[in-house]
Design a protein around this motif. Structure first.
Motif, PDB file in Angstrom:
ATOM      1  N   LYS A  94       0.833  -1.205   0.000  1.00  0.00           N
ATOM      2  CA  LYS A  94       0.000   0.000   0.000  1.00  0.00           C
ATOM      3  C   LYS A  94       0.869   1.257   0.000  1.00  0.00           C
ATOM      4  CE  LYS A  94      -3.934  -2.057   2.466  1.00  0.00           C
ATOM      5  NZ  LYS A  94      -4.717  -2.033   3.740  1.00  0.00           N
ATOM      6  N   PHE A  95       1.961   1.199   0.765  1.00  0.00           N
ATOM      7  CA  PHE A  95       2.875   2.344   0.802  1.00  0.00           C
ATOM      8  C   PHE A  95       3.450   2.619  -0.582  1.00  0.00           C
ATOM      9  CE2 PHE A  95       7.119   4.108   0.974  1.00  0.00           C
ATOM     10  CZ  PHE A  95       6.972   5.193   1.827  1.00  0.00           C
ATOM     11  N   LEU A  96       3.891   1.564  -1.263  1.00  0.00           N
ATOM     12  CA  LEU A  96       4.494   1.733  -2.585  1.00  0.00           C
ATOM     13  C   LEU A  96       3.485   2.262  -3.599  1.00  0.00           C
ATOM     14  CD1 LEU A  96       6.747  -1.453  -2.816  1.00  0.00           C
ATOM     15  CD2 LEU A  96       7.460   0.906  -2.418  1.00  0.00           C
ATOM     16  N   PHE A  99       3.432   5.830  -2.924  1.00  0.00           N
ATOM     17  CA  PHE A  99       4.755   6.453  -2.932  1.00  0.00           C
ATOM     18  C   PHE A  99       4.932   7.517  -4.012  1.00  0.00           C
ATOM     19  CE2 PHE A  99       9.170   6.459  -4.518  1.00  0.00           C
ATOM     20  CZ  PHE A  99       9.792   6.998  -3.403  1.00  0.00           C
ATOM     21  N   PRO A 100       4.432   7.313  -5.256  1.00  0.00           N
ATOM     22  CA  PRO A 100       4.615   8.368  -6.268  1.00  0.00           C
ATOM     23  C   PRO A 100       4.069   9.722  -5.820  1.00  0.00           C
ATOM     24  CG  PRO A 100       3.920   6.342  -7.321  1.00  0.00           C
ATOM     25  CD  PRO A 100       3.813   6.108  -5.839  1.00  0.00           C
ATOM     26  N   LEU A 101       2.906   9.720  -5.159  1.00  0.00           N
ATOM     27  CA  LEU A 101       2.348  10.979  -4.656  1.00  0.00           C
ATOM     28  C   LEU A 101       3.220  11.539  -3.536  1.00  0.00           C
ATOM     29  CD1 LEU A 101      -1.456  10.065  -4.560  1.00  0.00           C
ATOM     30  CD2 LEU A 101      -0.282  11.527  -6.218  1.00  0.00           C
ATOM     31  N   ASN A 107       0.482  15.380   0.197  1.00  0.00           N
ATOM     32  CA  ASN A 107       0.193  14.904   1.550  1.00  0.00           C
ATOM     33  C   ASN A 107      -0.753  13.711   1.462  1.00  0.00           C
ATOM     34  OD1 ASN A 107       0.053  14.703   4.312  1.00  0.00           O
ATOM     35  ND2 ASN A 107      -1.466  16.342   4.538  1.00  0.00           N
ATOM     36  N   VAL A 108      -0.242  12.521   1.741  1.00  0.00           N
ATOM     37  CA  VAL A 108      -1.049  11.307   1.648  1.00  0.00           C
ATOM     38  C   VAL A 108      -1.049  10.591   2.989  1.00  0.00           C
ATOM     39  CG1 VAL A 108      -0.629  11.002  -0.815  1.00  0.00           C
ATOM     40  CG2 VAL A 108       0.933   9.961   0.829  1.00  0.00           C
ATOM     41  N   GLU A 109      -2.088   9.803   3.211  1.00  0.00           N
ATOM     42  CA  GLU A 109      -2.176   9.019   4.439  1.00  0.00           C
ATOM     43  C   GLU A 109      -1.325   7.763   4.283  1.00  0.00           C
ATOM     44  OE1 GLU A 109      -5.510   6.800   7.264  1.00  0.00           O
ATOM     45  OE2 GLU A 109      -6.133   8.168   5.656  1.00  0.00           O
ATOM     46  N   ILE A 110      -0.346   7.618   5.150  1.00  0.00           N
ATOM     47  CA  ILE A 110       0.600   6.508   5.044  1.00  0.00           C
ATOM     48  C   ILE A 110       0.121   5.334   5.890  1.00  0.00           C
ATOM     49  CG2 ILE A 110       2.981   5.780   5.448  1.00  0.00           C
ATOM     50  CD1 ILE A 110       3.787   8.715   5.200  1.00  0.00           C
ATOM     51  N   GLU A 120      11.968   2.027   1.697  1.00  0.00           N
ATOM     52  CA  GLU A 120      13.285   1.811   2.303  1.00  0.00           C
ATOM     53  C   GLU A 120      13.694   0.345   2.222  1.00  0.00           C
ATOM     54  OE1 GLU A 120      13.277   5.354   5.686  1.00  0.00           O
ATOM     55  OE2 GLU A 120      12.253   3.458   6.079  1.00  0.00           O
ATOM     56  N   LYS A 121      12.712  -0.539   2.319  1.00  0.00           N
ATOM     57  CA  LYS A 121      13.018  -1.966   2.196  1.00  0.00           C
ATOM     58  C   LYS A 121      13.517  -2.286   0.790  1.00  0.00           C
ATOM     59  CE  LYS A 121       9.753  -3.534   5.734  1.00  0.00           C
ATOM     60  NZ  LYS A 121       8.545  -4.337   6.032  1.00  0.00           N
ATOM     61  N   MET A 122      12.820  -1.756  -0.215  1.00  0.00           N
ATOM     62  CA  MET A 122      13.251  -1.986  -1.592  1.00  0.00           C
ATOM     63  C   MET A 122      14.626  -1.376  -1.839  1.00  0.00           C
ATOM     64  SD  MET A 122       9.934  -1.736  -4.069  1.00  0.00           S
ATOM     65  CE  MET A 122      10.961  -2.312  -5.414  1.00  0.00           C
ATOM     66  N   ASN A 123      14.837  -0.175  -1.302  1.00  0.00           N
ATOM     67  CA  ASN A 123      16.134   0.478  -1.451  1.00  0.00           C
ATOM     68  C   ASN A 123      17.238  -0.358  -0.813  1.00  0.00           C
ATOM     69  OD1 ASN A 123      17.979   2.927  -1.849  1.00  0.00           O
ATOM     70  ND2 ASN A 123      18.054   2.652   0.369  1.00  0.00           N
ATOM     71  N   SER A 124      16.966  -0.896   0.375  1.00  0.00           N
ATOM     72  CA  SER A 124      17.964  -1.706   1.072  1.00  0.00           C
ATOM     73  C   SER A 124      18.335  -2.945   0.270  1.00  0.00           C
ATOM     74  CB  SER A 124      17.438  -2.122   2.451  1.00  0.00           C
ATOM     75  OG  SER A 124      17.279  -1.012   3.297  1.00  0.00           O
TER      76      SER A 124
END
Length: 214
Positions: A94-96, A99-101, A107-110, A120-124
């Motif tokens: 859901k976060f991903l 993420f583009p917005l 301002n989006v509800e995370i 951050e997980k994907m980046n790691s």
């Protein structure tokens, strides 16, 4: 932890992060000098082309050693990081999707996130994988006489591709962690170790709840 701030990263994590940041940047610029004649004008910064090659090799050794030192400093923290970044659930998806917005400042509800959000997980995972193959292919290129010719031939394009991937990920990470609206607290988390409690509760609700309960 106090009422206003909460510990996010310990000394080992910060040592690994900034140590890798410095060595990666030096490796990037010295590597580009070795990669293309178009950047030969940067060679004098490192004392010439030959010295740039030497600096590149020295930094490669530090680039390899730093995570091993950090691992020895806090093995438990490494295991916790490993488990978190490879625990990919529906809230991360859901976060991903949002993420583009978030990336463009809306301002989006995370959805509630753990210590590391889905991005951050994907980046790691991507950055770590790219860096591992960067190091392995780099050592093959350095000690090419010790490896079969086909391995050496593959090492060069792999090294270049992983350099491009890692550089893109580092640039995006730097923007999101330091310059993106609302994410500046991430920088202080990695610089001083602590973040504001309200920021932690908003951006990493699951992790914050676990920390405050312990």
């Amino acid at each position: 932890m106090d009422n206003d701030r909460v510990l996010r990263f310990g000394g080992a994590a910060r040592f690994a992060h900034w140590g890798h940041t410095v060595t990666f940047l030096v490796l990037l610029f010295t590597g580009l000098i070795l990669f293309t004649p178009a950047l030969n004008f940067l060679a004098p910064v490192f004392g010439g082309y030959v010295n740039a090659s030497l600096v590149h090799k020295i930094m490669a050794v530090f680039f390899t050693i730093i995570p091993l030192i950090a691992l020895a400093m806090n093995f438990k923290g490494f295991i916790e990081w490993w488990k978190d970044v490879f625990s990919f659930g529906k809230d991360d998806i859901k976060f991903l999707m949002k993420f583009p917005l978030e990336f463009f400042g809306f301002n989006v509800e995370i959805p509630p996130q753990s210590k590391f959000n889905g991005g951050e997980k994907m980046n790691s995972v991507v950055t770590t994988t790219a860096c591992v193959f960067l190091a392995l292919s780099g050592y093959v290129m350095w000690f090419k006489d010790a490896f079969p010719l086909v391995v050496v031939q593959w090492a060069y394009p792999i090294h270049g591709l992983c350099m491009l991937i890692a550089t893109c990920m580092v640039c995006m990470h730097a923007y999101l962690g330091s310059f993106h609206p609302g994410s500046g607290e991430s920088f202080w988390g990695m610089w001083k170790g602590t973040v504001r409690s309200d920021w932690a509760a908003h951006h990493h609700g699951k992790w914050y709840d676990d920390v405050t309960k312990s």
